[in-house]
Write a protein that holds these residues in place. Structure first.
Motif, mmCIF file in Angstrom:
data_model
loop_
_atom_site.group_PDB
_atom_site.id
_atom_site.type_symbol
_atom_site.label_atom_id
_atom_site.label_comp_id
_atom_site.label_asym_id
_atom_site.label_seq_id
_atom_site.Cartn_x
_atom_site.Cartn_y
_atom_site.Cartn_z
ATOM 1 N N HIS A 1 0.831 -1.204 0.000
ATOM 2 C CA HIS A 1 0.000 0.000 0.000
ATOM 3 C C HIS A 1 0.865 1.253 0.000
ATOM 4 O O HIS A 1 0.604 2.201 -0.759
ATOM 5 C CB HIS A 1 -0.910 -0.019 1.228
ATOM 6 C CG HIS A 1 -1.889 1.105 1.271
ATOM 7 N ND1 HIS A 1 -2.848 1.292 0.307
ATOM 8 C CD2 HIS A 1 -2.056 2.122 2.162
ATOM 9 C CE1 HIS A 1 -3.570 2.365 0.588
ATOM 10 N NE2 HIS A 1 -3.100 2.874 1.710
ATOM 11 N N THR A 2 1.906 1.270 0.810
ATOM 12 C CA THR A 2 2.786 2.443 0.890
ATOM 13 C C THR A 2 3.527 2.663 -0.424
ATOM 14 O O THR A 2 3.693 3.802 -0.874
ATOM 15 C CB THR A 2 3.792 2.273 2.039
ATOM 16 O OG1 THR A 2 3.089 1.981 3.247
ATOM 17 C CG2 THR A 2 4.612 3.530 2.241
ATOM 18 N N ARG B 1 2.560 1.831 -3.479
ATOM 19 C CA ARG B 1 1.651 2.321 -4.515
ATOM 20 C C ARG B 1 1.313 3.796 -4.299
ATOM 21 O O ARG B 1 1.216 4.568 -5.257
ATOM 22 C CB ARG B 1 0.386 1.464 -4.527
ATOM 23 C CG ARG B 1 0.615 0.035 -5.023
ATOM 24 C CD ARG B 1 -0.645 -0.797 -4.933
ATOM 25 N NE ARG B 1 -1.663 -0.303 -5.819
ATOM 26 C CZ ARG B 1 -1.746 -0.604 -7.111
ATOM 27 N NH1 ARG B 1 -0.843 -1.415 -7.654
ATOM 28 N NH2 ARG B 1 -2.714 -0.136 -7.857
ATOM 29 N N LEU B 2 1.135 4.198 -3.048
ATOM 30 C CA LEU B 2 0.855 5.597 -2.771
ATOM 31 C C LEU B 2 2.054 6.481 -3.101
ATOM 32 O O LEU B 2 1.891 7.601 -3.604
ATOM 33 C CB LEU B 2 0.450 5.768 -1.304
ATOM 34 C CG LEU B 2 -0.915 5.197 -0.901
ATOM 35 C CD1 LEU B 2 -1.140 5.363 0.595
ATOM 36 C CD2 LEU B 2 -2.038 5.887 -1.675
ATOM 37 N N THR B 3 3.260 5.986 -2.804
ATOM 38 C CA THR B 3 4.472 6.746 -3.144
ATOM 39 C C THR B 3 4.590 6.899 -4.661
ATOM 40 O O THR B 3 4.884 7.994 -5.164
ATOM 41 C CB THR B 3 5.716 6.030 -2.591
ATOM 42 O OG1 THR B 3 5.604 5.910 -1.177
ATOM 43 C CG2 THR B 3 6.975 6.815 -2.925
ATOM 44 N N THR C 1 2.183 6.840 -6.842
ATOM 45 C CA THR C 1 1.139 7.752 -7.303
ATOM 46 C C THR C 1 1.494 9.206 -7.018
ATOM 47 O O THR C 1 1.275 10.090 -7.851
ATOM 48 C CB THR C 1 -0.196 7.408 -6.621
ATOM 49 O OG1 THR C 1 -0.546 6.052 -6.932
ATOM 50 C CG2 THR C 1 -1.308 8.332 -7.083
ATOM 51 N N ALA C 2 2.076 9.458 -5.830
ATOM 52 C CA ALA C 2 2.452 10.832 -5.464
ATOM 53 C C ALA C 2 3.519 11.381 -6.404
ATOM 54 O O ALA C 2 3.443 12.534 -6.852
ATOM 55 C CB ALA C 2 2.946 10.868 -4.024
ATOM 56 N N SER D 1 2.091 11.985 -9.885
ATOM 57 C CA SER D 1 1.239 13.172 -9.885
ATOM 58 C C SER D 1 2.075 14.437 -10.049
ATOM 59 O O SER D 1 1.712 15.354 -10.792
ATOM 60 C CB SER D 1 0.430 13.237 -8.583
ATOM 61 O OG SER D 1 -0.348 14.418 -8.527
ATOM 62 N N PRO E 1 3.272 14.576 0.484
ATOM 63 C CA PRO E 1 2.421 13.380 0.554
ATOM 64 C C PRO E 1 3.161 12.141 1.038
ATOM 65 O O PRO E 1 2.568 11.287 1.708
ATOM 66 C CB PRO E 1 1.924 13.205 -0.884
ATOM 67 C CG PRO E 1 2.859 13.981 -1.724
ATOM 68 C CD PRO E 1 3.327 15.117 -0.880
ATOM 69 N N ILE F 1 2.064 9.762 4.048
ATOM 70 C CA ILE F 1 1.939 8.318 3.879
ATOM 71 C C ILE F 1 2.725 7.583 4.967
ATOM 72 O O ILE F 1 2.255 6.599 5.548
ATOM 73 C CB ILE F 1 2.440 7.899 2.483
ATOM 74 C CG1 ILE F 1 1.521 8.456 1.396
ATOM 75 C CG2 ILE F 1 2.533 6.381 2.367
ATOM 76 C CD1 ILE F 1 2.121 8.388 0.006
ATOM 77 N N THR G 1 1.188 5.196 7.743
ATOM 78 C CA THR G 1 1.629 3.798 7.755
ATOM 79 C C THR G 1 1.990 3.351 9.164
ATOM 80 O O THR G 1 1.609 2.256 9.600
ATOM 81 C CB THR G 1 2.846 3.625 6.827
ATOM 82 O OG1 THR G 1 2.469 3.943 5.483
ATOM 83 C CG2 THR G 1 3.370 2.194 6.884
#
Length: 320
Positions: A199-200, A202-204, A206-207, A210, A242, A246, A250
């Motif tokens: 999860h971490t 994928r968020l990294t 995406t950030a 972006s 972000p 995250i 986490t």
């Protein structure tokens, strides 16, 4: 004009306090509605009606619910969260060592999971839409889809039962050395890393992607800068806000998510304490654990938002 950082602290402290009050009410009412009789659980099935009645009176279980809640909150504000029904010791005295153990477990997992996840997120962003990016995404989806208890049992079966490298139960004695701690925590930490890293990461990713869509990144690409330089020198610093959020969230999820892992490995942390307290109808311990988990989550959420503002000059500086 009030400084935006000060305004944020005041607003978040107020909302956090309201959230904690709401959670405390829900926890107290929820534990009061648990099936069974706490006095019966303490004295056993052979207890006489008179003994049960006297114990209920002693524990205040006959008082109205709102009065019990008021007395509980008044005591908690003074550092007194009552006496444990099962151990006959102050709840704070029982809770603090278990909270310390849970923090050691969660922070150990975070120390491994966060750098690894952020590094993989950067690699995936550097190689977006490539075979490596797809492989990292596929593995992360596979890891995030496995429940925590199943990951724990798989690791126990492989590395404890079959290979014998690590103990299947994370039992740590008072005389344990640092090596004993590392050996006992290896499998629980690995389980938490597996359920967190995907999860971490994928968020990294995406950030960073972006930020990569910004105009100044396009200008850097037009100037002929390498993708690695663009990501590390331009995109990553601007994605720091972000990523810090995250990271804090986490750690918060690790602190709250240790319940299942501690139960699987019989680790003497706050999660297992709460599970045992529910089984023994130890209401003061259940209430204290519930509020403590909520407080930890609120504090780390606050830290996530605070760090996001702190590293963002546009939000940090007061407007003219």
């Amino acid at each position: 004009m009030r400084h935006p950082l000060l305004s944020f602290v005041i607003q978040r402290a107020g909302s956090g306090l309201i959230s904690l009050v709401v959670v405390s009410v829900l926890v107290f009412v929820g534990t009061a509605m648990l099936p069974g009789d706490a006095a019966q659980a303490i004295l056993g099935q052979d207890a006489t009606p008179q003994a049960l009645s006297e114990l209920r009176q002693e524990l205040g279980l006959n008082d109205p619910l709102f009065l019990r809640y008021w007395n509980w909150v008044a005591g908690a504000l003074q550092g007194d969260m009552g006496m444990s029904f099962s151990s006959k010791r102050p709840v704070v005295e029982v809770l603090i060592p278990r909270l310390t153990n849970s923090m050691i477990l969660a922070l150990s997992a975070a120390a491994i999971a966060l750098p690894l996840a952020i590094g993989l997120g950067i690699i995936a962003a550097l190689n977006r839409e490539s075979l490596l990016d797809r492989m990292i995404s596929m593995v992360s989806m596979w890891l995030v889809s496995i429940p925590a208890f199943l990951s724990g049992y798989i690791l126990i079966n492989i590395f404890s039962t079959r290979l014998g490298w690590f103990p299947g139960l994370a039992i740590i004695r008072s005389s344990a050395t640092l090596a004993d701690w590392a050996n006992a925590l290896a499998l629980p930490v690995a389980t938490l890393v597996f359920i967190t890293i995907a999860h971490t990461m994928r968020l990294t990713r995406t950030a960073i992607l972006s930020v990569m869509a910004s105009d100044y990144i396009l200008m850097a690409e037009i100037k002929g800068l390498s993708p690695r330089r663009i990501v590390l020198k331009h995109a990553l610093p601007n994605a720091l806000s972000p990523i810090l959020s995250i990271s804090m969230l986490t750690i918060a999820s690790l602190m709250v998510g240790v319940v299942v892992v501690e139960a699987v490995f019989s680790y003497t942390g706050m999660g297992k304490l709460m599970v045992d307290a529910v089984a023994y109808r130890d209401l003061p311990l259940v209430q204290a654990c519930g509020v403590c988990f909520s407080l930890v989550f609120i504090l780390f959420n606050f830290a996530a938002d605070f760090l996001s503002i702190l590293v963002n000059p546009r939000l940090r500086e007061p407007k003219a």
